[in-house]
Scaffold this motif. Structure first.
Motif, mmCIF file in Angstrom:
data_model
loop_
_atom_site.group_PDB
_atom_site.id
_atom_site.type_symbol
_atom_site.label_atom_id
_atom_site.label_comp_id
_atom_site.label_asym_id
_atom_site.label_seq_id
_atom_site.Cartn_x
_atom_site.Cartn_y
_atom_site.Cartn_z
ATOM 1 N N GLN A 152 -4.254 -5.837 -8.326
ATOM 2 C CA GLN A 152 -5.112 -4.961 -9.114
ATOM 3 C C GLN A 152 -6.189 -4.316 -8.230
ATOM 4 N N ALA A 153 -6.770 -5.101 -7.350
ATOM 5 C CA ALA A 153 -7.822 -4.581 -6.464
ATOM 6 C C ALA A 153 -7.258 -3.561 -5.477
ATOM 7 N N LEU A 154 -6.086 -3.848 -4.914
ATOM 8 C CA LEU A 154 -5.449 -2.891 -4.008
ATOM 9 C C LEU A 154 -5.132 -1.587 -4.731
ATOM 10 N N ALA A 155 -4.609 -1.706 -5.949
ATOM 11 C CA ALA A 155 -4.241 -0.517 -6.717
ATOM 12 C C ALA A 155 -5.462 0.352 -7.006
ATOM 13 N N ALA A 156 -6.596 -0.280 -7.239
ATOM 14 C CA ALA A 156 -7.817 0.475 -7.525
ATOM 15 C C ALA A 156 -8.203 1.390 -6.365
ATOM 16 N N ASN A 157 -7.851 0.990 -5.137
ATOM 17 C CA ASN A 157 -8.113 1.837 -3.970
ATOM 18 C C ASN A 157 -7.360 3.160 -4.043
ATOM 19 N N PHE A 158 -6.299 3.188 -4.858
ATOM 20 C CA PHE A 158 -5.499 4.405 -5.041
ATOM 21 C C PHE A 158 -5.743 5.016 -6.423
ATOM 22 N N ASN A 159 -6.834 4.593 -7.051
ATOM 23 C CA ASN A 159 -7.212 5.078 -8.388
ATOM 24 C C ASN A 159 -6.156 4.769 -9.440
ATOM 25 N N LEU A 160 -5.436 3.680 -9.228
ATOM 26 C CA LEU A 160 -4.480 3.186 -10.223
ATOM 27 C C LEU A 160 -5.181 2.068 -10.985
ATOM 28 N N ILE A 161 -5.566 2.348 -12.199
ATOM 29 C CA ILE A 161 -6.438 1.447 -12.952
ATOM 30 C C ILE A 161 -5.650 0.770 -14.072
ATOM 31 N N GLY A 162 -5.783 -0.541 -14.163
ATOM 32 C CA GLY A 162 -5.117 -1.278 -15.235
ATOM 33 C C GLY A 162 -5.607 -2.701 -15.287
ATOM 34 N N ASN A 163 -5.341 -3.370 -16.383
ATOM 35 C CA ASN A 163 -5.749 -4.761 -16.552
ATOM 36 C C ASN A 163 -4.777 -5.701 -15.837
ATOM 37 N N THR A 206 0.828 -1.206 0.000
ATOM 38 C CA THR A 206 0.000 0.000 0.000
ATOM 39 C C THR A 206 0.863 1.259 0.000
ATOM 40 N N ALA A 207 2.006 1.217 0.676
ATOM 41 C CA ALA A 207 2.901 2.383 0.677
ATOM 42 C C ALA A 207 3.454 2.632 -0.717
ATOM 43 N N VAL A 208 3.808 1.562 -1.435
ATOM 44 C CA VAL A 208 4.300 1.714 -2.809
ATOM 45 C C VAL A 208 3.201 2.278 -3.705
ATOM 46 N N LEU A 209 2.015 1.710 -3.620
ATOM 47 C CA LEU A 209 0.919 2.162 -4.481
ATOM 48 C C LEU A 209 0.559 3.617 -4.209
ATOM 49 N N SER A 210 0.722 4.052 -2.963
ATOM 50 C CA SER A 210 0.326 5.410 -2.598
ATOM 51 C C SER A 210 1.180 6.485 -3.245
ATOM 52 N N VAL A 211 2.392 6.143 -3.697
ATOM 53 C CA VAL A 211 3.269 7.166 -4.289
ATOM 54 C C VAL A 211 3.196 7.174 -5.814
ATOM 55 N N LEU A 212 2.483 6.237 -6.404
ATOM 56 C CA LEU A 212 2.424 6.141 -7.857
ATOM 57 C C LEU A 212 1.375 7.110 -8.429
ATOM 58 N N PRO A 213 1.699 7.803 -9.514
ATOM 59 C CA PRO A 213 0.762 8.780 -10.094
ATOM 60 C C PRO A 213 -0.432 8.117 -10.775
ATOM 61 N N VAL A 214 -1.592 8.727 -10.625
ATOM 62 C CA VAL A 214 -2.797 8.191 -11.260
ATOM 63 C C VAL A 214 -2.780 8.447 -12.763
ATOM 64 N N THR A 215 -1.902 9.329 -13.236
ATOM 65 C CA THR A 215 -1.846 9.657 -14.666
ATOM 66 C C THR A 215 -1.086 8.633 -15.490
ATOM 67 N N PHE A 216 -0.381 7.699 -14.838
ATOM 68 C CA PHE A 216 0.352 6.669 -15.558
ATOM 69 C C PHE A 216 -0.618 5.574 -16.019
ATOM 70 N N HIS A 217 -0.164 4.787 -16.984
ATOM 71 C CA HIS A 217 -0.925 3.626 -17.457
ATOM 72 C C HIS A 217 -0.379 2.372 -16.749
ATOM 73 N N TYR A 218 -1.263 1.518 -16.243
ATOM 74 C CA TYR A 218 -0.831 0.386 -15.433
ATOM 75 C C TYR A 218 -1.225 -0.955 -16.056
ATOM 76 N N TYR A 219 -0.320 -1.923 -15.879
ATOM 77 C CA TYR A 219 -0.504 -3.296 -16.351
ATOM 78 C C TYR A 219 -0.024 -4.185 -15.202
#
Length: 435
Positions: A388-399, A359-372
């Motif tokens: 993927q589900a954890l990342a979605a909590n930080f609005n990091l969306i990807g397949n 969660t600490a790693v995901l929290s610093v990642l920009p939502v403007t990037f594309h995620y896979y």
């Protein structure tokens, strides 16, 4: 006689392996290592060594020092972990991996010891490396700790010099929940009267190193106090660093380790070179030249390693908050200096292991990037759907993709030619990329 693959299957199956199963494989003492080495006639006492610990950068630092020693004519052993592609990457002499034949023969020889002592995978690997270095009669070995320092299996050596790169939050379930606690574990590699180089320190950690060094009567050198980074020039696949000593001497160092975070590792390495030069003979000009081709000399990979262009595809083993923040800083600098176009899209292919602070790693990642999102294929890996589900909590969306190569193929198909694709988050995910 077993084949090499059968030998690896035996080692992976029979021995607790931290990289596969996590903290339950960690042995909190040196007893097994000492017992193994005693049965092998203490090979670690038959060659000189340099010992490297730290949260981030110890692999790069180890490889740079090995390249410098090799360029100076020393038959140089290098022990690092984990490996990316092949187990043999962990044990090298002058950039060449240990032979499959030695791995097979050593394992066969120590099977009775394995049954009696029941070592971990890492403990046995350390013994294998030391036995190989002694057998090959090397001049000096650069030894990277696996985890921590005080109770790390490598901490049976008495080196010429110890190096601690930095302290950050990683493996907190084992090393401690505060920076001071982690620093105490790393400082455990400081030996009586053996000089120690500290690459970076924080207000909480400097007193730990000073106290331990004083206790051991060990000279301590804080690289960031002794060498100032005056300037850096950044290319996507090369880094030039200008250092100034407190005496006013200027050192201009170029490296194929191109990530901006390498400037601090280069400073740590150079302070190490200046101290080491008082202990063994080094040609400074050869040391400067050696830094230019570390990856070619030692086989280091996946430290901001550019493997494709149009679009750029970069492999980086950043896997904790510090490591990911360094990657983000690299992207920021490259855009600011127009090494990649300011409006280039950034695509992140990532997987992680379950025992990291995800969660600490995901929290610093920009939502403007594309995620896979993906996962490595080992028990310790976080399943891709959970990530993927954890990342979605930080609005990091990807397949989600079951294999990193599938994820990378989709990223390359979507990315524009001027974009940047970064594979990161886990050494093991990066290691499964087809190159």
């Amino acid at each position: 006689m077993n084949t090499y693959q059968e030998t690896l299957d035996y080692l992976f199956a029979q021995l607790p392996m931290f990289t596969r199963i996590g903290a339950v494989a960690y042995k909190k003492d040196l007893d097994n290592t000492l017992a193994l080495l005693a049965a092998l006639d203490n090979p670690h006492k038959k060659f000189k060594s340099i010992h490297i610990a730290g949260t981030n950068g110890k692999g790069s630092t180890s490889h740079m020092l090995a390249a410098i020693l090799q360029a100076n004519g020393y038959k140089t052993g290098l022990y690092t972990s984990p490996h990316l592609k092949d187990f043999r990457e962990r044990i090298k002499i002058n950039g060449e991996c240990v032979s499959e034949a030695f791995v097979i023969a050593f394992t066969e020889k120590v099977k009775p010891l394995i049954e009696r002592i029941q070592p971990s995978f890492f403990e046995l690997t350390v013994a294998m490396a030391f036995e190989y270095f002694a057998y090959r009669d090397i001049d000096i070995a650069v030894i990277e700790t696996g985890l921590g320092g005080r109770l790390d299996s490598t901490n049976v050596i008495t080196p010429l010099m110890s190096v601690i790169t930095n302290i950050g939050f990683d493996h907190v379930q084992i090393l401690g929940n505060t920076l001071q606690e982690i620093a105490i574990e790393k400082a455990g590699i400081i030996k009586p009267s053996v000089p120690v180089i500290v690459g970076e320190y924080l207000a909480e950690t400097k007193p730990v190193f000073e106290q331990k060094a004083a206790l051991e009567n060990a000279p301590v050198y804080f690289a960031e106090d002794l060498l100032t980074i005056e300037d850096t020039e950044q290319e996507i696949n090369r880094l030039l660093v200008k250092l100034k000593s407190i005496e006013g001497t200027i050192y201009v160092l170029s490296s194929d380790l191109a990530a901006i975070y390498q400037q601090k590792n280069i400073r740590t390495v150079w302070q190490s070179v200046l101290v080491l030069n008082q202990l063994i003979k080094l040609d400074i000009a050869k040391a400067i030249t050696a830094l230019q081709n570390v990856m070619l000399t030692t086989g280091l990979a996946a430290r901001w390693q550019v493997i494709k262009t149009n679009p750029y595809v970069v492999l980086d083993v950043g896997h904790n908050v510090d490591g990911i923040q360094q990657i983000l800083e690299q992207v920021k600098i490259l855009k600011a200096k127009n090494k990649i176009l300011p409006d280039a899209g950034i695509h992140i292919v990532m997987g992680m292991v379950k025992d990291k602070d995800i969660t600490a790693v995901l929290s610093v990642l920009p939502v403007t990037f594309h995620y896979y999102f993906t996962n490595a294929h080992l028990p310790r890996a976080m399943p891709v759907n959970e990530l993927q589900a954890l990342a979605a909590n930080f609005n990091l969306i990807g397949n989600a993709y079951d294999h990193v190569n599938t994820a990378l193929e989709h990223a390359e198909a979507i990315a524009d030619k001027q974009d940047l694709i970064i594979v990161c988050g886990s050494v093991f995910v990066v290691g499964e990329v087809d190159i």
